[in-house]
Design an enzyme around this catalytic site. Structure first.
Site, PDB file in Angstrom:
ATOM      1  N   SER A 142     -33.262  21.771  24.764  1.00  0.00           N
ATOM      2  CA  SER A 142     -32.830  20.384  24.585  1.00  0.00           C
ATOM      3  C   SER A 142     -33.421  19.530  25.694  1.00  0.00           C
ATOM      4  O   SER A 142     -33.682  20.030  26.794  1.00  0.00           O
ATOM      5  CB  SER A 142     -31.303  20.295  24.639  1.00  0.00           C
ATOM      6  OG  SER A 142     -30.862  18.947  24.731  1.00  0.00           O
ATOM      7  N   TYR A 157     -23.833  22.966  29.189  1.00  0.00           N
ATOM      8  CA  TYR A 157     -24.892  22.840  28.183  1.00  0.00           C
ATOM      9  C   TYR A 157     -26.257  22.701  28.847  1.00  0.00           C
ATOM     10  O   TYR A 157     -27.217  23.381  28.474  1.00  0.00           O
ATOM     11  CB  TYR A 157     -24.603  21.621  27.305  1.00  0.00           C
ATOM     12  CG  TYR A 157     -25.566  21.421  26.157  1.00  0.00           C
ATOM     13  CD1 TYR A 157     -25.505  22.235  25.031  1.00  0.00           C
ATOM     14  CD2 TYR A 157     -26.518  20.409  26.184  1.00  0.00           C
ATOM     15  CE1 TYR A 157     -26.376  22.044  23.964  1.00  0.00           C
ATOM     16  CE2 TYR A 157     -27.381  20.220  25.128  1.00  0.00           C
ATOM     17  CZ  TYR A 157     -27.310  21.036  24.018  1.00  0.00           C
ATOM     18  OH  TYR A 157     -28.177  20.850  22.970  1.00  0.00           O
TER      19      TYR A 157
END
Length: 252
Positions: A142, A157
């Site tokens: 990401s 994350y």
């Protein structure tokens, strides 16, 4: 066709980027092996592929389970004779909280699904690709693992997605001589169930972070994954490929 006669595992294939990728890969000639937790949704994706004259099998399970990772590889061999590539795409965001407020269970869950599962997938997939004479592995990271984006509460994350980049680079170095390429794909905000698909206010906020002032459609990220799995990226390995609508450019 970009993936003609190639057998590709796709995890997180029940919806979002994974489902879009599975359908795209099948339309490009791949035999796809679909993995995710939700069996009914996997069956629906597989049926869509088959109705379009594609080849698909599926197996529901938990990517944190080493036996499940092996079972997907075994299914590829049983159904299609071997394994040529994998799009290891399953992931979770977890609770978005500052670290002082974050439960250790949330940290552990996010790292387990997003990073440890990648280790288990690679451990099962690499020997099968070596036996095949080579292959391509793509992990979904990401932009948050690259630039964070200034988003609050994303420590778990971000750590997991940054870890994927380092993990893939190490694998790329270790296995390049075997003809196996390993890359990461770094999407920006994408309209998926996990990305605020049913929340217009969230979509507006996330879109505003991007210089393109929109979020990606799942098929746009799937197209990037197709490139990394295909012969067109034959001299790329160890690369974190950014497909984020310019958000990292704005923040770096």
């Amino acid at each position: 066709m970009e993936l003609e006669d190639k057998t590709i595992i796709v995890t997180g294939a029940s919806s979002g980027i994974g489902a879009a990728a599975a359908k795209l890969f099948a339309s490009e000639g791949a035999n796809v092996v679909l993995g995710a937790r939700r069996g009914a949704e996997l069956e629906a994706v597989a049926d869509t592929i088959r109705h379009a004259d594609g080849q698909a099998v599926f197996l529901a399970g938990d990517v944190r389970d080493a036996q499940y990772a092996k079972a997907l590889v075994d299914l590829a061999g049983k159904a299609f004779g071997g394994l040529d590539g994998a799009f290891n795409n399953a992931g979770i965001v977890g609770d978005m909280q500052p670290v002082p407020d974050m439960a250790i269970g949330n940290w552990t869950d996010v790292l387990s699904v997003n990073l440890t599962a990648a280790f288990l997938a690679a451990k099962a997939q690499l020997p099968a690709m070596t036996a095949r004479g080579g292959g391509s592995i793509v992990f979904t990271s990401s932009f948050v693992g690259f630039s964070n984006g200034g988003l609050p509460g994303m420590a778990a994350y971000a750590a997991s997605k940054a870890g994927l980049i380092g993990f893939a680079r190490s694998l790329a170095s270790d296995h390049a001589a075997e003809g196996i390429r390993v890359n990461t794909l770094l999407p920006g905000g994408t309209i998926t169930p996990m990305g605020g698909e049913n929340d217009p206010a969230a979509q507006e906020f996330i879109a505003g972070l991007h210089p393109m002032k929109r979020m990606a459609a799942a098929i746009e990220i799937a197209q990037a994954a197709l490139f990394l799995l295909s012969h067109r990226s034959s001299f790329m390995t160890g690369s974190p490929m950014i497909a984020d609508g310019g958000v990292s450019v704005r923040l770096t």
